[in-house]
Scaffold this active site. Structure first.
Site, short mmCIF file in Angstrom:
data_model
loop_
_atom_site.label_atom_id
_atom_site.label_comp_id
_atom_site.label_asym_id
_atom_site.label_seq_id
_atom_site.Cartn_x
_atom_site.Cartn_y
_atom_site.Cartn_z
N ASP A 21 47.46 40.09 76.60
CA ASP A 21 47.37 38.64 76.43
C ASP A 21 45.93 38.20 76.15
O ASP A 21 44.98 38.83 76.61
CB ASP A 21 47.91 37.95 77.68
N ARG A 25 42.92 32.99 72.42
CA ARG A 25 41.72 32.43 73.05
C ARG A 25 40.46 33.19 72.62
O ARG A 25 39.39 32.61 72.46
CB ARG A 25 41.87 32.46 74.59
N HIS A 38 44.70 38.48 66.83
CA HIS A 38 45.75 39.51 66.77
C HIS A 38 45.25 40.74 66.02
O HIS A 38 45.52 41.87 66.43
CB HIS A 38 47.01 38.95 66.09
N SER A 66 57.29 38.73 72.50
CA SER A 66 58.41 38.37 73.38
C SER A 66 59.45 37.57 72.60
O SER A 66 59.15 37.03 71.53
CB SER A 66 57.90 37.53 74.56
N LEU A 132 52.25 61.47 74.74
CA LEU A 132 52.51 60.11 75.21
C LEU A 132 53.72 59.46 74.53
O LEU A 132 53.88 59.57 73.31
CB LEU A 132 51.27 59.25 74.93
N ILE A 196 54.41 37.00 84.81
CA ILE A 196 55.10 38.16 84.26
C ILE A 196 55.70 37.86 82.89
O ILE A 196 55.96 38.77 82.10
CB ILE A 196 56.21 38.63 85.26
C1 IPE Z 1 53.38 37.34 76.83
O1 IPE Z 1 52.29 36.58 76.43
C2 IPE Z 1 53.96 38.05 75.65
C3 IPE Z 1 53.11 39.07 75.04
C4 IPE Z 1 51.94 39.47 75.50
C5 IPE Z 1 53.62 39.68 73.84
P1 IPE Z 1 52.45 35.02 76.13
O2 IPE Z 1 51.08 34.52 75.80
O3 IPE Z 1 53.51 34.79 75.14
O4 IPE Z 1 52.94 34.47 77.55
P2 IPE Z 1 52.84 33.01 78.17
O5 IPE Z 1 53.44 32.08 77.18
O6 IPE Z 1 51.41 32.73 78.40
O7 IPE Z 1 53.61 33.10 79.44
C1 IPE Z 2 48.92 37.86 73.10
O1 IPE Z 2 47.90 36.94 72.86
C2 IPE Z 2 49.63 38.29 71.84
C3 IPE Z 2 51.00 37.76 71.67
C4 IPE Z 2 51.65 37.08 72.56
C5 IPE Z 2 51.67 38.06 70.42
P1 IPE Z 2 48.21 35.40 72.67
O2 IPE Z 2 48.54 35.15 71.25
O3 IPE Z 2 49.24 34.97 73.65
O4 IPE Z 2 46.80 34.76 73.01
P2 IPE Z 2 46.54 33.51 73.96
O5 IPE Z 2 47.20 33.80 75.27
O6 IPE Z 2 47.13 32.31 73.28
O7 IPE Z 2 45.06 33.45 74.07
MG MG Z 3 49.16 34.35 75.56
#
Ligand code: IPE
Ligand code: IPE
Ligand code: MG
Length: 246
Positions: A21, A25, A38, A66, A132, A196
């Site tokens: 995650d 940001r 990304h 997700s 792995l 989670i």
């Molecule tokens: C969880 O991250 C899903 C992935 C890392 C792929 P999100 O950024 O989507 O989760 P929330 O919305 O903060 O809970």
């Molecule tokens: C995780 O990073 C990647 C995915 C959920 C695809 P985010 O895209 O959720 O990044 P933040 O949490 O908005 O910073």
């Molecule tokens: Mg996120």
């Protein structure tokens, strides 16, 4: 001096799961579009996969997209899918070199056809690798996975091939996407969020949770090693008391 030297390789977690995650940001902090985050997150994936394999971790499961992520702006979803396609394509050689077997969990039929095909192809190519097991959770929802398992079992009961009393935890787990994997002993989430987000709810019943403020594009194998060291310092009691464990 790194963390790796201090890790006890006889006490490694077999299975590490990561909620990657903070890409958005990270990019925003640099004045860039979220998609830039990304792209850089892929570099972290590459390094962590290599680092995990090198250490001798058997299973690494990465939350990549997700079911809820489909609700993001179309531009971002499309960019992530395109990134997935190009990444799988580019990384396949490295996966073969490193003896990594690619696997997926989630509703991958929901992915664009090109992405789906590319994944199936890569899984087939790496199927014989013995190192792995890298599992990407894609279009993944743990609740949906559990409901699907319940439905599949109910159908077998309905068909008369199974009695309701025969349903137990092991059998239930056999109906999840993770049927052939041990449960993760360690779950890592980056970016300072303490939740989670519908990930592996059944499987993490007794996992050790590790949270770090680092944003995913800044996470490297050293950070994985630091998390594993932290894990090794914990006492896993499984409901018992300390004296019973030692
Ligand atoms: C969880 O991250 C899903 C992935 C890392 C792929 P999100 O950024 O989507 O989760 P929330 O919305 O903060 O809970
Ligand atoms: C995780 O990073 C990647 C995915 C959920 C695809 P985010 O895209 O959720 O990044 P933040 O949490 O908005 O910073
Ligand atoms: Mg996120």
């Amino acid at each position: 001096m790194g963390f790796k030297e201090d890790i006890d390789t006889h006490k490694l977690p077999q299975h590490v799961a990561i909620i990657m995650d903070g890409n958005g940001r990270w990019a925003k902090g640099k004045g860039k579009l979220r998609v830039f985050g990304h792209h850089n997150g892929v570099l972290s994936v590459r390094d962590v996969v290599e680092g995990a394999g090198e250490l001798g971790i058997k299973y690494l499961t990465l939350y990549t997209f997700s079911s809820e992520n489909w609700n993001r702006p179309k531009f971002e979803v499309t960019a992530i899918m395109e990134l997935l396609i190009s990444t799988i394509n580019k990384e396949i050689k490295k996966l073969m070199e490193n003896n990594v077997r690619l696997n997926t969990i989630g509703d991958i039929e929901m992915l664009p056809k090109k992405c789906h095909d590319e994944l199936l192809q890569a899984m087939a190519t790496t199927a014989g690798n013995t190192g792995l097991v890298l599992t990407l959770a894609l279009s993944y929802s743990s609740r949906r996975e559990i409901v699907n398992a319940a439905r599949a079992i109910a159908k077998r009961v309905e068909a008369g091939v199974l009695k309701a009393d025969d349903i137990d935890e092991d059998m239930f787990a056999q109906h999840l996407h993770t049927a052939d994997m041990p449960d993760p002993e360690l779950l890592i989430r980056t970016s300072g969020e303490y939740r989670i987000s519908n990930y592996l709810l059944w499987q993490i019943a007794y996992a050790e949770l590790y949270f770090t403020d680092k944003l995913w594009p800044d996470f490297r194998r050293e950070d994985l090693y630091e998390a594993i060291l932290d894990y090794q310092k914990r006492e896993r009691r499984f409901g018992m008391i300390s004296e019973q464990i030692n």
